[in-house]
Design an enzyme around this catalytic site. Structure first.
Site, short mmCIF file in Angstrom:
data_model
loop_
_atom_site.label_atom_id
_atom_site.label_comp_id
_atom_site.label_asym_id
_atom_site.label_seq_id
_atom_site.Cartn_x
_atom_site.Cartn_y
_atom_site.Cartn_z
CD GLU A 1 44.85 -0.43 89.82
OE1 GLU A 1 45.59 -0.69 88.82
OE2 GLU A 1 43.63 -0.62 89.58
CG HIS B 1 48.84 -3.12 87.30
ND1 HIS B 1 49.19 -3.91 86.27
CD2 HIS B 1 47.28 -2.88 87.58
CE1 HIS B 1 48.04 -4.17 85.88
NE2 HIS B 1 47.14 -3.75 86.65
CG HIS C 1 44.06 -5.56 89.51
ND1 HIS C 1 43.76 -6.60 88.64
CD2 HIS C 1 44.57 -4.65 89.00
CE1 HIS C 1 43.67 -6.13 87.46
NE2 HIS C 1 44.50 -4.89 87.67
CG ASP D 1 44.95 -3.72 83.69
OD1 ASP D 1 45.25 -2.60 84.18
OD2 ASP D 1 44.61 -4.65 84.47
#
Length: 134
Positions: A24, A79, A81, A92
């Site tokens: 990630e 971020h 995935h 999260d």
């Protein structure tokens, strides 16, 4: 309210995210609640970077110092995935402070914007935010 996100921000984040796979990627968003105008990639220091992210603390503190000195405002975080779903995960939700900041999540070509708060529709923490790239 629709948040405007600079196309160059989206392109940059998608490129960094693709290059980081299977890890990630993560970083900071700059701007305001209604316009994201900048971004910064930050090292993911999570113990399992293939499964979660953690923004490198020194980079976050440095950005906060710059903000306090009149620099760009931190509007939120981004971020990736790599597994393909741009919806916040349970992890999260556990990590997110209910501070109203924006979270942009990238999964390949898919991008979604979220707001972290006290009560949300996703895991009780996130609410979807409409955005347009400009």
């Amino acid at each position: 309210m629709t948040t405007r996100v600079s196309r160059s921000v989206l392109i940059g984040i998608q490129r960094i995210s693709a290059a980081a796979e299977p890890r990630e990627a993560c970083g900071l968003l700059f701007g305001s609640d209604d316009a994201i105008t900048g971004w910064q990639a930050v090292e993911n220091v999570a113990e399992e970077p293939e499964r979660r992210f953690e923004i490198e603390p020194a980079a976050l503190f440095a950005a906060l110092r710059v903000e306090r000195a009149g620099g760009p405002r931190i509007a939120g975080y981004w971020h990736s995935h790599p597994s393909g779903d741009p919806t916040p995960s349970v992890t999260d939700a556990r990590m997110a402070e209910p501070d109203g900041r924006l979270w942009l999540i990238v999964a390949g070509e898919a991008v979604r914007l979220w707001r972290a708060g006290e009560a949300g529709t996703v895991h009780g923490r996130f609410t979807a935010v409409a955005f347009e790239d400009v």
